[in-house]
Design an enzyme around this catalytic site. Structure first.
Site, PDB file in Angstrom:
ATOM      1  N   HIS A   1       4.096   3.691  12.103  1.00 56.22           N
ATOM      2  CA  HIS A   1       3.329   4.625  12.733  1.00 56.22           C
ATOM      3  C   HIS A   1       3.832   5.438  14.087  1.00 56.22           C
ATOM      4  O   HIS A   1       3.056   6.260  14.620  1.00 56.22           O
ATOM      5  CB  HIS A   1       2.083   3.806  13.213  1.00 56.22           C
ATOM      6  CG  HIS A   1       1.239   3.049  12.503  1.00 56.22           C
ATOM      7  ND1 HIS A   1      -0.129   2.644  12.374  1.00 56.22           N
ATOM      8  CD2 HIS A   1       1.345   2.848  11.065  1.00 56.22           C
ATOM      9  CE1 HIS A   1      -0.496   1.963  11.508  1.00 56.22           C
ATOM     10  NE2 HIS A   1       0.347   2.232  10.653  1.00 56.22           N
TER      11      HIS A   1
ATOM     12  N   GLU B   1      -5.036   1.920   2.388  1.00 58.69           N
ATOM     13  CA  GLU B   1      -5.132   0.625   3.101  1.00 58.69           C
ATOM     14  C   GLU B   1      -5.239   1.171   4.889  1.00 58.69           C
ATOM     15  O   GLU B   1      -5.722   0.393   5.613  1.00 58.69           O
ATOM     16  CB  GLU B   1      -3.646  -0.052   3.020  1.00 58.69           C
ATOM     17  CG  GLU B   1      -3.611  -1.357   3.828  1.00 58.69           C
ATOM     18  CD  GLU B   1      -3.020  -1.117   5.375  1.00 58.69           C
ATOM     19  OE1 GLU B   1      -3.063  -2.301   5.988  1.00 58.69           O
ATOM     20  OE2 GLU B   1      -2.493  -0.231   5.530  1.00 58.69           O
ATOM     21  N   GLU B   2      -4.523   2.038   5.075  1.00 55.29           N
ATOM     22  CA  GLU B   2      -4.359   2.659   6.540  1.00 55.29           C
ATOM     23  C   GLU B   2      -6.055   3.084   7.206  1.00 55.29           C
ATOM     24  O   GLU B   2      -6.126   2.974   8.307  1.00 55.29           O
ATOM     25  CB  GLU B   2      -3.443   3.850   6.693  1.00 55.29           C
ATOM     26  CG  GLU B   2      -2.220   3.247   6.454  1.00 55.29           C
ATOM     27  CD  GLU B   2      -1.338   2.362   7.249  1.00 55.29           C
ATOM     28  OE1 GLU B   2      -2.072   2.047   8.430  1.00 55.29           O
ATOM     29  OE2 GLU B   2      -0.170   2.048   7.319  1.00 55.29           O
TER      30      GLU B   2
ATOM     31  N   GLU C   1       4.242  -6.103   4.305  1.00 55.74           N
ATOM     32  CA  GLU C   1       3.882  -5.367   5.463  1.00 55.74           C
ATOM     33  C   GLU C   1       5.272  -5.682   6.286  1.00 55.74           C
ATOM     34  O   GLU C   1       5.945  -6.959   6.125  1.00 55.74           O
ATOM     35  CB  GLU C   1       2.961  -5.604   6.114  1.00 55.74           C
ATOM     36  CG  GLU C   1       1.604  -5.195   5.673  1.00 55.74           C
ATOM     37  CD  GLU C   1       1.320  -3.743   5.960  1.00 55.74           C
ATOM     38  OE1 GLU C   1       2.078  -3.153   6.671  1.00 55.74           O
ATOM     39  OE2 GLU C   1       0.150  -3.314   5.565  1.00 55.74           O
TER      40      GLU C   1
ATOM     41  N   HIS D   1       0.839  -1.176   0.012  1.00 58.08           N
ATOM     42  CA  HIS D   1      -0.088  -0.102  -0.166  1.00 58.08           C
ATOM     43  C   HIS D   1       0.717   1.085   0.111  1.00 58.08           C
ATOM     44  O   HIS D   1       1.965   1.046   0.493  1.00 58.08           O
ATOM     45  CB  HIS D   1      -1.029  -0.003   1.180  1.00 58.08           C
ATOM     46  CG  HIS D   1      -0.430  -0.054   2.664  1.00 58.08           C
ATOM     47  ND1 HIS D   1      -0.085   1.192   3.100  1.00 58.08           N
ATOM     48  CD2 HIS D   1       0.034  -0.870   3.434  1.00 58.08           C
ATOM     49  CE1 HIS D   1       0.643   1.085   4.330  1.00 58.08           C
ATOM     50  NE2 HIS D   1       0.722  -0.247   4.660  1.00 58.08           N
TER      51      HIS D   1
ATOM     52  N   ASP E   1      -0.085   4.478   0.970  1.00 54.25           N
ATOM     53  CA  ASP E   1      -0.638   5.266   1.778  1.00 54.25           C
ATOM     54  C   ASP E   1       0.173   5.201   3.184  1.00 54.25           C
ATOM     55  O   ASP E   1       0.622   4.153   3.650  1.00 54.25           O
ATOM     56  CB  ASP E   1      -2.109   5.483   2.126  1.00 54.25           C
ATOM     57  CG  ASP E   1      -2.662   4.110   2.785  1.00 54.25           C
ATOM     58  OD1 ASP E   1      -2.303   3.308   2.210  1.00 54.25           O
ATOM     59  OD2 ASP E   1      -3.665   4.216   3.403  1.00 54.25           O
TER      60      ASP E   1
END
Length: 382
Positions: A355, A133-134, A161, A69, A71
Site C-alpha cells: 500500500h 479484496e481491498e 498475503e 486477490h 486487486d
C-alpha cells in the site's frame, strides 16, 4: 515463464479495485489453458470483474487451495519514483504496485503450474483468484459459494498475503459502518432553532471513542495479537455547506477491528442504542424530522486456526518457518474458514511495503516462495 516474468506481466495490469480485473484474469485463463488446465470464471453482476478457480490433480480427493486477490490499492497522491504499473528491478528488489500485496505470490503459484501438470499428484491443487479484496473482501464470497457446492472440501487454504513466508494462523475481523446524521438547517445567527448535524455527529464519534477505550481493558486482551485488543476508529467525516448555515447533514465512516473471539457488531449496536437513547430525542425536540441512520459498508470475520490442527501440521510440512504468528491486517482467510476450509496466511514480501509508494518484493522472497511451493509439490506427489 518464471515467477519474475509472470510478475512483470501481472504488475502491468492496472487492477486497482475501482477498475476491472478482467485483463489479468483472462491472461491467467489463457496461461492455464496453454498448460491444458481449464478454469471457471465467476463474474460479478456487471460482468466487469471475475474470480477464477482452477483445479490440477485428482478432484475426488481433498486438496490444497492456493488463493490470492487480484486487486490492488490506488496509487493516487503517492510519491512514486518509479512507474507503479511497470516492474522495475533495483538492488535485489522488484518494484511495482501489487508486488508485495499480492501479485508476487500469484506469480509464484502460476510459475508452479507446469510442474503441477507434469507430476502425478495424490492430492489436487486448486488455484483461486478473487477481486475486490481491498474494498471489503467482496468478490471471494461468490467464489466460496461455488466451492461449497463441491463434494470434497479442501484440506487447507493458503492465502498468500505478505507475511515474509511466516505462517500466520490468526488475524482480526473487521466491520466498517457509515453513520448519517440528518438535522435541521437555519441561519447561524439563530443557531438554537436548528439541529446541528455536525455537533451531534461529534457526540456520536466521542461515544465511539469511549467504547474503544472499554475494549482496551486487560480482561479483553489476547496477547497473540498486536495490539492485543479490538480497536475502533473514525476514518472519514463530511458535512456542512457554509459557516453561516447550521448544517443539516453530516456523515462519518468508522470501523471496528475485532479480535476473533469478539463480535464487532456489539460495538455498532452499542452506538446505535446510544444514538436512540441519548442523542436522537434531543434532536427531535427541535425538529421532528431529525434522524440518525446506520449502514454497513463491509465486513469480514477474523481468523484463528488451531496451532495443533491438521491445517497447521500441513503448512509446517513444507513451510521453512515452524513458528506460527498473527497479523494486524485482515484477509479473506476468515471467509474460507467460515465455510469449513481451514486456512493459513503465508506469502512472500512484507505488508510494511504494501500500500506504499515504491512498493516492492525482494528477489530473495520470491525465490523462497518458489522453493516453498516446490516443497508443497513434493508433499502432494504420488
Amino acid at each position: 515463464m518464471n515467477s519474475v516474468e509472470l510478475l512483470r506481466t501481472l504488475v502491468g495490469f492496472d487492477t486497482t479495485s475501482r477498475e476491472s480485473n478482467l485483463q489479468l484474469i483472462e491472461f491467467v485463463r489463457d496461461y492455464l489453458a496453454s498448460h491444458d488446465v481449464t478454469c471457471a470464471l465467476i463474474y460479478n453482476d456487471e460482468r466487469s470483474k471475475a474470480n477464477l478457480f482452477a483445479s490440477i490433480g485428482p478432484v475426488d480427493q481433498p486438496g490444497i487451495v492456493l488463493s490470492g486477490h487480484t486487486d490492488v490499492v490506488p496509487v493516487d497522491g503517492q510519491p512514486w519514483t518509479l512507474s507503479p504499473f511497470e516492474l522495475s528491478e533495483r538492488d535485489g528488489k522488484l518494484f511495482g504496485r501489487g508486488t508485495a500485496d499480492m501479485k508476487g505470490y500469484i506469480a509464484c503459484v502460476l510459475a508452479l503450474v507446469p510442474s503441477l501438470v507434469a507430476t502425478p499428484l495424490r492430492l489436487p491443487v486448486h488455484i483461486a483468484l478473487s477481486y475486490d479484496e481491498e474494498v471489503g473482501c467482496l468478490g471471494v464470497r461468490s467464489l466460496l459459494e461455488v466451492l461449497q457446492q463441491r463434494p470434497v472440501k479442501p484440506l487447507l487454504c493458503i492465502i498468500g498475503e505478505p507475511t515474509e513466508l511466516k505462517p500466520v494462523l490468526g488475524h482480526k475481523g473487521k466491520l466498517a459502518m457509515r453513520c448519517e446524521v440528518h438535522g435541521h438547517p437555519c441561519h447561524s445567527a439563530y443557531a438554537p432553532l436548528g439541529v446541528n448535524a455536525i455537533e451531534y455527529a461529534a457526540e456520536l464519534i466521542a461515544e465511539l471513542g469511549r467504547l474503544g477505550q472499554q475494549l482496551k481493558a486487560p480482561e479483553h486482551h489476547d496477547a497473540r495479537f498486536d495490539p492485543p485488543f479490538s480497536t475502533v476508529q473514525t476514518g472519514l467525516i463530511t458535512g456542512g455547506k457554509a459557516l453561516n448555515i447550521v448544517p443539516a447533514d453530516c456523515r462519518f465512516d468508522f470501523e471496528i477491528r475485532a479480535l476473533p473471539s469478539q463480535d464487532p457488531a456489539l460495538v455498532a449496536d452499542a452506538l446505535k442504542a446510544y444514538a436512540e437513547r441519548e442523542v436522537l430525542p434531543r434532536m427531535r425536540a427541535v425538529s421532528a424530522h431529525s434522524d440518525i441512520c446506520f449502514s454497513e459498508l463491509s465486513a469480514y470475520p477474523g481468523l484463528v486456526t488451531d496451532a495443533h490442527s491438521q491445517a497447521a501440521e500441513l503448512i509446517a510440512a513444507f513451510c521453512a518457518s515452524k513458528e506460527f504468528g498473527t497479523v494486524a491486517f485482515g484477509t479473506e482467510g476468515g471467509l474460507f474458514d467460515a465455510v469449513g476450509i481451514p486456512t493459513v496466511v503465508c506469502g512472500p514480501g512484507s505488508m510494511d511495503q504494501g500500500h506504499k509508494p515504491d512498493e516492492f518484493v525482494s528477489l530473495d522472497q520470491l525465490k523462497a516462495c518458489d522453493e516453498m511451493l516446490l516443497r508443497l509439490l513434493d508433499f502432494i506427489s504420488v
